[in-house]
Design an enzyme around this catalytic site. Structure first.
Site, PDB file in Angstrom:
ATOM      1  N   SER A  52       0.850  -1.190   0.000  1.00 56.93           N
ATOM      2  CA  SER A  52       0.000   0.000   0.000  1.00 56.93           C
ATOM      3  C   SER A  52       0.884   1.238   0.000  1.00 56.93           C
ATOM      4  CB  SER A  52      -0.950  -0.045   1.213  1.00 56.93           C
ATOM      5  OG  SER A  52      -1.872   1.009   1.176  1.00 56.93           O
TER       6      SER A  52
ATOM      7  N   HIS B 214      -2.591  -1.099  -3.324  1.00 55.91           N
ATOM      8  CA  HIS B 214      -3.739  -0.219  -3.094  1.00 55.91           C
ATOM      9  C   HIS B 214      -3.544   1.070  -3.885  1.00 55.91           C
ATOM     10  CE1 HIS B 214      -4.332  -2.293   1.068  1.00 55.91           C
ATOM     11  NE2 HIS B 214      -4.850  -3.004   0.079  1.00 55.91           N
TER      12      HIS B 214
ATOM     13  N   ASP C 267      -4.754  -4.868   5.843  1.00 57.03           N
ATOM     14  CA  ASP C 267      -5.147  -5.731   4.731  1.00 57.03           C
ATOM     15  C   ASP C 267      -4.065  -6.758   4.424  1.00 57.03           C
ATOM     16  OD1 ASP C 267      -6.772  -6.656   2.659  1.00 57.03           O
ATOM     17  OD2 ASP C 267      -5.818  -5.352   1.186  1.00 57.03           O
TER      18      ASP C 267
END
EC number: 3.1.1.61
Length: 357
Positions: free
Chosen positions: A174, A201, A297
């Site tokens: 991310s 992401h 995540d």
């Protein structure tokens, strides 16, 4: 220690945008806007005069654009983290990735017209990114100094689990990921002989340009994943923004399957979705890698990868922009090896020699 409050400078050529962002991020008492400016020259001047904790910098501006200003800031070695504001265009995407190469810690997309602005949404995104960055700097778990992470209690060292040859590598990342992934992909050998599936992401509209950029730096082919295409060795597949990436079997082959089901852990694409799909299709024959980024995540799914006998790697704290997802994975016991970003491919090659393909 987290600055209290975090002192921010906002640079954007639109007065309305400056006011919107200033009003929104200051709704959190932990953030205070100390100055604003409208050109890259203002950015350099205010950075030196105000010494802020963070700068929010527009990419496209007159007189001196954000890229030039960022480059000048890096040359002055002021050490101020910068978050870029980037419009959702091809040119905007390419400039954004260049900014990340120059040292920006992250970016936030903005519409090309102020009349399409969602003030609350952009404010919430900026607040979460700013605070996550500083919060990550005070978390120093002892494990991050180890090359071999502690064994997960359900999968003790020397586990009896049958570890099959590796069939795929799955990477999740991310904040800070674009630069880290570029480092990783530049080191992947041309004959890796495996597919590499990536969830970064990133908003829709940026992932295609990002995959192209990775392809330019890699010895293997890298592309944005397309629904229904066969999964091939020596190829990297980047999940499109706003779509989950999973794997399905058909006719004795593995295929890319994309869907737009609900976000998982607040994300679509989600690392969790990719890893759980890889477990289902490849069983223990996977290497799961979790890298820099805010949130959690993928951390629970990495535990499941290790439980089933897959190999797992986390990027270390020192080379992470935000030690968040990877920290969670380590603390949950899902990580077998912790490596600096420059050593991740070396570790993967060692695992491949041990387990085969």
């Amino acid at each position: 220690m987290i600055p209290n409050p975090v002192r921010a400078v906002i640079i954007d050529d639109s007065l309305l945008v400056r006011n919107i962002i200033s009003d929104q991020i200051q709704k959190d008492s932990k953030i205070h806007v100390v100055a604003t400016g409208k050109t890259g020259m203002d950015c350099i001047d205010l950075a030196q005069k105000m010494n802020p904790d963070v700068i929010i910098l527009d990419v496209e501006m007159p007189v001196m654009d954000g890229l030039t200003a960022l480059h000048e800031l890096q040359k002055k070695k002021l050490g101020i983290p910068v978050i870029m504001l980037s419009v959702l265009t091809q040119n905007g995407a390419e400039a954004t990735f260049k900014a990340l190469e120059y040292g920006a810690i992250d970016f936030v997309p903005k519409p090309s017209s102020v009349f399409q602005f969602d003030p609350e949404e952009i404010g919430n995104i900026l607040k979460s990114k700013i605070l996550a960055y500083f919060e990550s700097k005070i978390q120093i778990p002892s494990q991050n100094l180890l090359k071999k992470a502690p064994a997960y209690s359900k999968v003790p060292a020397g586990s009896h689990l049958k570890k099959s040859p590796i069939q795929a590598i799955c990477i999740g990342t991310s904040t800070g990921g674009p630069r880290a992934l570029q480092e990783v992909f530049s080191r992947i050998p041309a004959d890796i002989s495996l597919p590499i599936l990536v969830v970064q992401h990133m908003p829709a509209g940026f992932t295609k340009a990002f995959a192209t950029r990775l392809n330019d730096h890699a010895k293997i082919k890298v592309k944005e994943a397309e629904d229904g295409e066969p999964i091939e060795p020596n190829t990297g597949y980047v999940a499109p923004g706003d779509a989950h990436l999973s794997i399905q079997s058909k006719g004795g082959r593995k295929w890319i399957a994309l869907n737009r089901e609900a976000p998982v852990n607040g994300h679509r694409p989600s690392i969790e979705v990719l890893l759980d799909s890889a477990i289902e299709e490849y069983k223990s024959g996977i290497i799961g890698v979790i890298m820099t980024g805010m949130g959690k995540d993928g951390s629970a799914a990495i535990v499941r990868v290790r439980e089933i006998g897959g190999s797992t790697i986390a990027q270390d704290e020192q080379t992470s922009v935000i030690y968040g997802m990877n920290r969670q994975a380590v603390e949950m016991g899902g990580v077998e090896y912790i490596e600096p970003v420059t050593e991740i491919i070396n570790r993967i090659q060692i695992i491949l020699k041990e387990r085969g393909i």
